[in-house]
Design a protein around this motif. Structure first.
Motif, PDB file in Angstrom:
ATOM      1  N   ILE A  80       0.829  -1.209   0.000  1.00 20.44           N
ATOM      2  CA  ILE A  80       0.000   0.000   0.000  1.00 20.44           C
ATOM      3  C   ILE A  80       0.867   1.264   0.000  1.00 20.44           C
ATOM      4  CG2 ILE A  80      -0.197   0.139   2.532  1.00 20.44           C
ATOM      5  CD1 ILE A  80      -3.219   0.726   0.284  1.00 20.44           C
ATOM      6  N   GLU A  81       2.090   1.157   0.485  1.00 19.89           N
ATOM      7  CA  GLU A  81       2.996   2.314   0.541  1.00 19.89           C
ATOM      8  C   GLU A  81       3.390   2.796  -0.863  1.00 19.89           C
ATOM      9  OE1 GLU A  81       2.829  -0.316   3.660  1.00 19.89           O
ATOM     10  OE2 GLU A  81       4.127  -0.779   1.939  1.00 19.89           O
ATOM     11  N   LYS A  82       3.254   1.929  -1.850  1.00 18.85           N
ATOM     12  CA  LYS A  82       3.608   2.283  -3.227  1.00 18.85           C
ATOM     13  C   LYS A  82       2.349   2.582  -4.051  1.00 18.85           C
ATOM     14  CE  LYS A  82       6.813  -0.398  -5.126  1.00 18.85           C
ATOM     15  NZ  LYS A  82       7.517  -1.674  -5.456  1.00 18.85           N
ATOM     16  N   THR A  83       1.309   3.048  -3.347  1.00 17.84           N
ATOM     17  CA  THR A  83       0.033   3.342  -3.992  1.00 17.84           C
ATOM     18  C   THR A  83      -0.269   4.837  -3.896  1.00 17.84           C
ATOM     19  OG1 THR A  83      -0.787   1.153  -3.385  1.00 17.84           O
ATOM     20  CG2 THR A  83      -2.431   2.772  -4.001  1.00 17.84           C
ATOM     21  N   LEU A  84      -0.713   5.424  -5.002  1.00 17.43           N
ATOM     22  CA  LEU A  84      -1.085   6.838  -5.028  1.00 17.43           C
ATOM     23  C   LEU A  84      -2.604   6.960  -5.115  1.00 17.43           C
ATOM     24  CD1 LEU A  84       1.520   8.181  -7.655  1.00 17.43           C
ATOM     25  CD2 LEU A  84       1.727   8.212  -5.158  1.00 17.43           C
ATOM     26  N   TYR A  85      -3.160   7.859  -4.311  1.00 19.79           N
ATOM     27  CA  TYR A  85      -4.611   8.062  -4.328  1.00 19.79           C
ATOM     28  C   TYR A  85      -4.928   9.517  -4.001  1.00 19.79           C
ATOM     29  CZ  TYR A  85      -3.429   6.783   0.496  1.00 19.79           C
ATOM     30  OH  TYR A  85      -2.819   6.687   1.725  1.00 19.79           O
TER      31      TYR A  85
END
Length: 327
Positions: free
Chosen positions: A270-275
């Protein structure tokens, strides 16, 4: 790398100034800030003025792109606006934007794939340029969802906001942006997320709603969490690249719990996810360009990185796209 000949050369975004916070929503419907944040991750959303429409947001996103990247758009030969909230049934938002920008020799179409709209738009732009039919395309994802949101329905009004993002896609056969894509739709499940228009008799049971968004959140959640991880694998397989090689994952910002479940099921950190949902809510076709622009402004996204985009929503349609970030 695929045989793509298209590259993303600029990005811009715009959100209305008016904020709608969770605390303000507490005064409108039976809900509270803690409940909203716990279930969706959303803290606030932007709301268009009464006289502000999707074409205005689209235009301002393109102006932002032009100013930041010193781009001209007079020679753009196609405008694709991805939206489910057009100003009119006709003319298209794209035609209004074309007029506002003073672009003389351009095609103009609206594309409605709801929350998968922006990834569908990029997929089509890549195809048009790679085939040689076009050279320079504006792809815009913009919405004024507040205009079709039922603010008496506490299950949906906490989710939606307004905003837009735009990218410029240009011919470049030496350093293309596009690796692979995967698209799909399950129309039989469309009744789980709809906004009624001229007819509401398509499905066996008569659907309710008077031009406002109606959603069976539980069914959409189940569909997304089972469909998107499989689609992600298909995008990777089409590019012969492992998910471990992805620098950033940019899913549609529907809600945080859904993103967490998708990441967990696909074993992606999740740390490598952009939102973009925390400050803007669910802006449908605008969430992915807003997330990309946010990642760029926060200096997370870097040139040359592999980015997996995945849009999903009304239709129920979905589209995944693997790109090389070029900005």
């Amino acid at each position: 790398m695929s045989n793509s000949k298209a590259r993303i050369t600029a990005i811009g975004s715009y959100v209305p100034k008016k904020r709608l916070t969770n605390l303000q929503l507490e005064k409108m419907v039976e809900t509270n800030d803690e409940w909203i944040v716990q279930r969706t991750g959303i803290k606030e959303r932007r709301i268009a003025n009464e006289d502000e429409f999707t074409s205005d947001i689209s235009y301002k996103a393109v102006r932002n792109l032009m100013e930041r990247f010193d781009k001209t758009v007079e020679d753009v030969d196609m405008i694709i606006v991805c939206t489910l909230t057009p100003d009119f049934k006709t003319p298209s938002v794209a035609s209004i934007v074309q007029a506002k920008l003073g672009i003389r020799n351009s095609g103009a179409i609206d594309l409605n794939a709801a929350c998968a709209g922006f990834t569908y738009g990029l997929h089509i732009a890549n195809g048009l340029i790679t085939s040689g039919l076009n050279k320079k395309i504006l792809v815009i994802g913009a919405e004024t969802l507040s205009k079709i949101t039922d603010y008496e329905d506490r299950t949906t009004c906490i989710l939606f906001g307004d905003g837009g993002g735009a990218v410029l896609v240009e011919f470049d056969d030496e350093n293309p942006s596009f690796y692979s894509s995967y698209i799909g739709s399950e129309g039989e499940k469309g009744k789980n997320l709809y906004c009624s228009n001229l007819s509401n008799h398509m499905f066996e049971e008569k659907l309710v709603g008077s031009g406002k968004i109606v959603q069976n959140g539980r069914e959409v959640y189940k569909w997304a969490v089972s469909t998107v991880p499989k689609g992600m694998k298909s995008v990777m397989a089409n590019a012969s690249i492992s998910l471990n090689d992805i620098d950033w994952f940019v899913p549609h910002s529907a809600n945080m719990r859904m993103i967490e479940s998708i990441c967990e099921k696909s074993e992606f950190p999740i740390e490598k996810t952009l939102y973009s949902l925390v400050d803007y809510g669910n802006t449908s076709s605008a969430t992915i360009p807003l997330s990309l622009d946010k990642g760029l402004s926060e200096k997370k996204l870097k040139k040359g990185e592999k980015v997996l985009l995945y849009g999903f929503g009304g239709g129920l349609a979905h589209a995944g796209l693997l790109i090389k970030w070029a900005l």
